[in-house]
Structures are given as C-alpha cells and as structure tokens.
Design an enzyme around this catalytic site. Structure first.
Site, PDB file in Angstrom:
ATOM      1  N   PRO A  72       3.609  -1.299   9.659  1.00 52.83           N
ATOM      2  CA  PRO A  72       2.419  -1.011   8.852  1.00 52.83           C
ATOM      3  C   PRO A  72       2.620   0.218   7.969  1.00 52.83           C
ATOM      4  CG  PRO A  72       2.105  -0.183  11.074  1.00 52.83           C
ATOM      5  CD  PRO A  72       3.449  -0.870  11.068  1.00 52.83           C
ATOM      6  N   LYS A  73       3.417   0.072   6.937  1.00 57.62           N
ATOM      7  CA  LYS A  73       3.841   1.206   6.114  1.00 57.62           C
ATOM      8  C   LYS A  73       3.022   1.335   4.832  1.00 57.62           C
ATOM      9  CE  LYS A  73       8.654   1.268   7.704  1.00 57.62           C
ATOM     10  NZ  LYS A  73      10.050   1.470   7.308  1.00 57.62           N
TER      11      LYS A  73
END
Length: 261
Positions: A129-130
């Site tokens: 989840p960047k």
C-alpha cells in the site's frame, strides 16, 4: 521517407493477441516498472519502533480473514541504497501483528515511498500500500533519526540512541525469513464503480544476511494528517526499537484470499 509503422500496418504485422497474453506483465507494456527479475536489496537499513496502540483501532483497519493478535504496531523507517530494479530509495510505514489460519504474520497497513518505480511495482506485484512521500533515515550526530514528510508536512519522527546495544543477528534473520507479510491488493475497474482485483496477498523475504543489529533508547511522534493518517493508530506506549542492516530478496508470493470469488 520510409515509414516503419505504415509498413507494419500495410503488411499486417501487428502485435498479436497471443503475443500480448504471453508477454504482458506490468505497466506500461513497452517498459513496465514491474519486471520479472530478482528484487534483491543490498545493505538495506531498517529502523523499527514497536509501540502499543488502541486495540479497537486495529480491529477497524485489519481486514478479515486476518485476526488482530495484539495491540502492537511497528513503525518502520527504511533506506535502500542498492535495490535491484529500483536503484536507491527510502520508505516509511506501519505493520500490524496478525494471525492467518492460526499462524502469526505481519499486515502492512500503510507505506510511504520516494521512488515511483518502487511504488508502481510494489502495488502491481505484491499489493504493497504505497503512496509517494518523503521518508528519510539518517544518523543525526549521536541519534538515529527517521522522519516522514507528506509534501511539506512532517507526519512522523522516530529517534533512537545510536547502537547502544548489540542484538542477536541470527534472531533478526529468523524473524525476517519466517514471518509472512500480508497486503490488501486492490486494482480498480475501468468502469470506476468497483474493484477489478481485490486480494489478500502473502509473501516472504528470503536470502537474508544480517550484517549487524542494535537497539537503544527510543521515542516516536506521529502527527495528524488528512492524507497520511498514521495517527489513526496513536502511540500509547513505546516498547522498544531496533536498527539493523541486511541483504534481502523480495520473492514472489501467493493469493491468500480472493474477496471477489
């Protein structure tokens, strides 16, 4: 002048459907950020602060079928000076202690990265989840300092006395290699109404060589921000911190659970 594209068109030489099926892997097709390579990282620096937060807050953000097993969060600041495929970049984020099918693991809640290729590939392959931000890990005189800025605003700052105590490198290696990492991988549908992919993914870090590991007195501050809300898991008590340097390999994983099936 010779028109290469026109010649391909007139002679029926086009990209075939089977060719796309066989070769498509990442985006963009002609030069993808996600490639079929070994994602090795040399001398990767980890600064991890463990802290207690509100158990109810963890219950609200950890997706089933994962189970929250404690109120402990890991705030991580990481520096990757030599990452195959990505070059040099830095990260910061939060991990949560969980269980899946009665086995302990770590759920990656949020990550903030200063490298676009790493963001694209991390999302597309594993589902990390960047988001783009400005993490920084450095030695500030006698202090190990990890900071995270979202645009111009500081949202996290962690400190540790530099290399006060030596830790067991073998124990650090064992924990890295044996702890499964879970992510919620989501790819939106082109119709803007639903997800095209929604999976709980699972992967491991392998081929770990720990060059050194240390601890020291530590502290952590997390600040409110509308778009980088690390403080939805507020710091209630600092449990300790570690700093270590290691070579690692991010290997391929598996789909642990498919929410669309």
């Amino acid at each position: 002048l010779y028109n290469h594209k026109l010649d391909y068109f007139l002679n029926g030489v086009v990209m075939k459907i089977n060719e796309i099926r066989q070769n498509a892997f990442g985006m963009p097709y002609c030069s993808p950020s996600a490639s079929k390579i070994e994602y090795k990282m040399k001398n990767r620096e980890y600064f991890i602060i463990r802290y207690e937060t509100d158990f109810d807050a963890l219950q609200e953000i950890v997706p089933e079928p994962l189970k929250v097993v404690s109120n402990v969060v890991k705030m991580e600041f990481m520096k990757m000076p030599d990452a195959y495929g990505f070059g040099s970049f830095q990260e910061a984020g939060q991990q949560i202690e969980v269980e899946f099918e009665d086995k302990k693991g770590a759920y990656v809640h949020q990550m903030f990265v200063n490298d676009v290729a790493s963001i694209s590939a991390g999302r597309e392959i594993w589902g990390y989840p960047k988001k783009y931000a400005s993490p920084d890990l450095k030695v500030d005189v006698d202090t190990l300092l990890g900071t995270l800025k979202y645009n111009s605003t500081i949202v996290a700052a962690g400190t540790m006395g530099y290399k006060y105590h030596t830790l067991d490198a073998a124990a650090v290696q064992k924990d890295l290699e044996e702890t499964p990492i879970y992510m919620l991988k989501i790819i939106p549908h082109v119709n803007l109404k639903e997800a095209s992919i929604c999976q709980l993914t699972k992967c491991f870090i392998k081929d770990v060589t720990v060059h050194g590991a240390w601890s020291g007195p530590s502290n952590l501050q997390i600040f409110n921000h509308a778009l980088a809300d690390l403080n939805q898991l507020p710091v209630r008590k600092i449990l300790g911190a570690s700093y270590f340097v290691a070579d690692v390999n991010l290997v391929g994983g598996e789909v642990a659970f498919d929410y669309l099936k």
